[in-house]
Design an enzyme around this catalytic site. Structure first.
Site, PDB file in Angstrom:
ATOM      1  N   HIS A  25       0.839  -1.201   0.000  1.00  0.00           N
ATOM      2  CA  HIS A  25       0.000   0.000   0.000  1.00  0.00           C
ATOM      3  C   HIS A  25       0.870   1.245   0.000  1.00  0.00           C
ATOM      4  O   HIS A  25       2.032   1.211   0.419  1.00  0.00           O
ATOM      5  CB  HIS A  25      -0.949   0.008   1.211  1.00  0.00           C
ATOM      6  CG  HIS A  25      -0.286   0.341   2.514  1.00  0.00           C
ATOM      7  ND1 HIS A  25      -0.222   1.624   3.027  1.00  0.00           N
ATOM      8  CD2 HIS A  25       0.348  -0.442   3.420  1.00  0.00           C
ATOM      9  CE1 HIS A  25       0.416   1.612   4.180  1.00  0.00           C
ATOM     10  NE2 HIS A  25       0.767   0.368   4.443  1.00  0.00           N
ATOM     11  N   CYS A  26       0.277   2.339  -0.495  1.00  0.00           N
ATOM     12  CA  CYS A  26       0.931   3.641  -0.397  1.00  0.00           C
ATOM     13  C   CYS A  26       0.142   4.479   0.599  1.00  0.00           C
ATOM     14  O   CYS A  26      -0.496   3.937   1.497  1.00  0.00           O
ATOM     15  CB  CYS A  26       1.029   4.315  -1.769  1.00  0.00           C
ATOM     16  SG  CYS A  26      -0.568   4.591  -2.559  1.00  0.00           S
ATOM     17  N   ILE A  27       0.144   5.781   0.453  1.00  0.00           N
ATOM     18  CA  ILE A  27      -0.480   6.635   1.459  1.00  0.00           C
ATOM     19  C   ILE A  27      -1.993   6.523   1.444  1.00  0.00           C
ATOM     20  O   ILE A  27      -2.642   6.649   2.476  1.00  0.00           O
ATOM     21  CB  ILE A  27      -0.031   8.098   1.243  1.00  0.00           C
ATOM     22  CG1 ILE A  27       1.490   8.196   1.442  1.00  0.00           C
ATOM     23  CG2 ILE A  27      -0.735   9.038   2.212  1.00  0.00           C
ATOM     24  CD1 ILE A  27       2.056   9.557   1.151  1.00  0.00           C
ATOM     25  N   ARG A  29      -3.711   4.160  -1.133  1.00  0.00           N
ATOM     26  CA  ARG A  29      -4.200   3.091  -2.001  1.00  0.00           C
ATOM     27  C   ARG A  29      -3.654   1.727  -1.588  1.00  0.00           C
ATOM     28  O   ARG A  29      -2.495   1.609  -1.191  1.00  0.00           O
ATOM     29  CB  ARG A  29      -3.783   3.337  -3.460  1.00  0.00           C
ATOM     30  CG  ARG A  29      -4.158   4.686  -3.990  1.00  0.00           C
ATOM     31  CD  ARG A  29      -3.746   4.818  -5.444  1.00  0.00           C
ATOM     32  NE  ARG A  29      -3.799   6.211  -5.886  1.00  0.00           N
ATOM     33  CZ  ARG A  29      -3.724   6.599  -7.135  1.00  0.00           C
ATOM     34  NH1 ARG A  29      -3.598   5.720  -8.094  1.00  0.00           N
ATOM     35  NH2 ARG A  29      -3.777   7.882  -7.448  1.00  0.00           N
TER      36      ARG A  29
END
Length: 626
Positions: A25-27, A29
């Site tokens: 995951h990113c910030i 998504r």
């Protein structure tokens, strides 16, 4: 849904744990590599409570969650554990070569962004403390803080090696060992002194370069390692693999890395840095306006990851970035301004609440909730944010505004633009202020649907009917399709069969036409035109879903005849579809007709028996009981 329920549902609608080959995951998504794209029920995932949006992008399947992404990812990790089939490459549609490159870069950098951005923010705070004479740059405290803030950047190859090993499915310890070889003191000292230009190794020339803070050399090195290690496992007997595979992998990969790949990576990084620097030197304001204005689209498509290597190359050579981070900063603040404009202007209470909750993260550089939940949904505010980003980008380009450290491009990043040798911070504040103001003002000026508090008579009537839902009698719903009526419980799709979506019936259509079963409004359409949602004047929300897994056809064989928001009357044609084509594609023609707001009624009862043939749309199939 709570986080656990949402995570479980997302996994189920992605085809289960067995369809996921990688997850991170990113910030904002969740990002997945999957084996079979066709198993993913995209529209159903988009409709989940807690999901802002979902898309296939850059060779990945992405689910946009927003601020709660870390909590949802934690639950997903608990469910799937370490049992992903990492030895199996995804067999889905991986896209073109650019998609694969973006997938690799994002998959490598996203897991290590916390260390990079945290360190960058600390460097910005140190700059403020020194500028305000609260901290001396000659003190031991500063020396310790400098080590803490610089470590992640100086030893960046180690972080990238660990993350790249996960992405390329290589041994993590061997990947980190490769980074250690690049950063070995002998090579760094020779590169710094310049006394020894190269070393000889079995006929190879090893140039003495400083690979501290470098990016491309270690990525290419770990990529090579993944293939060498895989070949060694096949060649070395399994009884000896634990000893000889690591040794041979390092012995083969390291010399090739030092002699060829790492110098090549350094050259590529140098050209990337030179390209972007020249671009802004030649056409600063124009380049800035284009990049600042288009940055939201660049981020949405995932193309911003293409700038990461050039950004780190610029930091390594000059100590600053004039491209990715500055342009992202003005674009993000313009997005925040546009979102605030929506909050001020909209009369819709739900949109006002969503705009406010999205505005705060956008100010700090997290703009996906604002983009997907507010500005892009309303369109005109999104255009306003692009105008603001273009104006701010032009100012940044004209004055060559520099980001001195890598951190999340929001208000907390502004201290990283402080440069004691120039007015860099002043120009940065000008650009940021202009982008925010333009985004806000243009949103207030442009016309868009504000959910006005004074609806017209028809809207008042519909709203009243929905809220009070006709005070007398049951509501009859006639068939939207000709065909054979069966119980919804017979649906092969458990989501419909279990009644999670709502109560209803199933129809095996014999004619490729969907007609309105009542007077009302079209409330939901899909890009693939395989399903439609309608609302009756009596308050019944009905979903008509033609066939199962028809989303995989991506619209082929379907034609939608009405637009979202259109008023409809019983008997109006809504959709057409080619039954022969669907059968040729082995599509199950079971078509659920479901009352999605079932909880608003005492019960929803089928009025026909199983295997009932309906030959006209005016035959009653459901009754919603008040």
């Amino acid at each position: 849904m709570n986080h656990q329920e949402l995570a479980q549902t997302i996994i189920e609608k992605m085809g289960g744990k067995s369809n996921i080959s990688q997850c991170w995951h990113c910030i904002t998504r969740l990002r997945f590599n999957v084996k079979d794209d066709n198993k993913i029920k995209l529209d159903e995932i988009k409709a989940l409570d807690g999901v802002i949006g979902a898309q296939f992008q850059s060779g990945q399947f992405q689910v946009i969650i927003g601020n709660e992404v870390a909590n949802v990812y934690e639950e997903i990790h608990h469910i799937i554990g370490d049992g992903l089939d990492n030895d199996s490459q995804s067999s889905g549609k991986n896209g073109n070569i650019l998609d694969r490159i973006f997938d690799v870069i994002s998959g490598i950098f996203n897991p290590i962004l916390a260390a990079i951005t945290g360190s960058g923010l600390l460097k910005g705070l140190m700059t403020i403390l020194v500028a305000t004479n609260l901290l001396s740059d000659q003190s031991s405290t500063y020396a310790v803080l400098d080590a803490i803030s610089n470590a992640a950047f100086h030893f960046l190859p180690f972080l990238i090696a660990f993350s790249a090993a996960n992405k390329f499915r290589a041994n993590q310890s061997l990947a980190v060992a490769l980074a250690g070889i690049l950063m070995y003191p002998t090579f760094l000292e020779n590169a710094a002194s310049g006394e020894i230009a190269s070393l000889k190794f079995i006929g190879l020339t090893i140039p003495m370069n400083n690979y501290a803070s470098s990016v491309i050399p270690i990525i290419l090195g770990v990529w090579l390692l993944s293939y060498v290690e895989k070949y060694m496992k096949k060649w070395v007997p399994s009884s000896l693999s634990i000893i000889f595979v690591p040794m041979l992998s390092l012995l083969i990969t390291a010399p090739i890395l030092l002699a060829f790949i790492a110098p090549l990576g350094t050259t590529i990084g140098s050209y990337l840095e030179r390209f972007f620097t020249t671009l802004f030197d030649v056409a600063g304001p124009l380049a800035g306006a284009l990049m600042g204005g288009l940055m939201p689209l660049i981020v949405i498509t995932g193309m911003h990851y293409a700038f990461f290597p050039g950004t780190f190359a610029s930091f390594e050579k000059f100590g600053y970035d004039i491209m990715l981070l500055p342009m992202n900063l003005v674009a993000n603040l313009a997005q925040a301004g546009a979102t605030l404009g929506v909050f001020i202007k909209t009369k819709d209470s739900k949109m006002k609440q969503l705009a406010f909750s999205s505005f705060i993260p956008a100010v700090f550089g997290i703009t996906e909730p604002a983009i997907y939940g507010v500005t892009m949904k309303l369109k005109k505010p999104f255009y306003a944010s692009m105008m603001g980003g273009a104006v701010g980008g032009a100012i940044f380009g004209a004055f060559t505004v520099k980001a001195m450290s890598f951190t999340v491009p929001g208000v907390l990043a502004i201290p990283t633009y402080l440069d004691s040798q120039s007015n860099n911070l002043l120009f940065a504040l000008m650009g940021v202020g202009a982008s925010f103001a333009i985004g806000l003002v243009m949103t207030l000026v442009l016309k868009f649907d504000t959910g006005a508090s004074e609806p017209n008579e028809k809207e008042k009537e519909t709203k009243t009917v929905v809220e009070i839902q006709d005070k007398e009698g049951p509501i009859s719903i006639v068939s939207p399709l000709k065909g054979e009526v069966v119980s919804l419980e017979e649906c092969p799709d458990e989501t419909f069969a279990s009644g999670i979506v709502g109560k209803g019936i199933g129809i095996y259509p014999t004619e490729g036409l969907v007609k309105a079963p009542f007077n009302g409004t079209v409330t939901m359409t899909t890009p693939t035109n395989h399903a439609i949602g309608i609302l009756s004047d009596e308050g019944v929300e009905l979903l008509i879903h033609v066939g199962l897994d028809t989303v995989d056809l991506k619209g082929k064989g379907f034609e939608r005849l009405v637009e979202e928001g259109a008023a409809i009357k019983q008997g109006d044609s809504l959709l057409t579809f080619d039954i022969a084509f669907l059968k040729a594609q082995n599509i199950n023609l079971f078509s659920p007709v479901v009352v999605t707001n079932t909880p608003n009624f005492l019960d929803v009862v089928p009025t026909t028996t199983n295997k009932t043939a309906i030959n006209a749309i005016n035959q009653e199939i459901l009754v919603a009981i008040k």
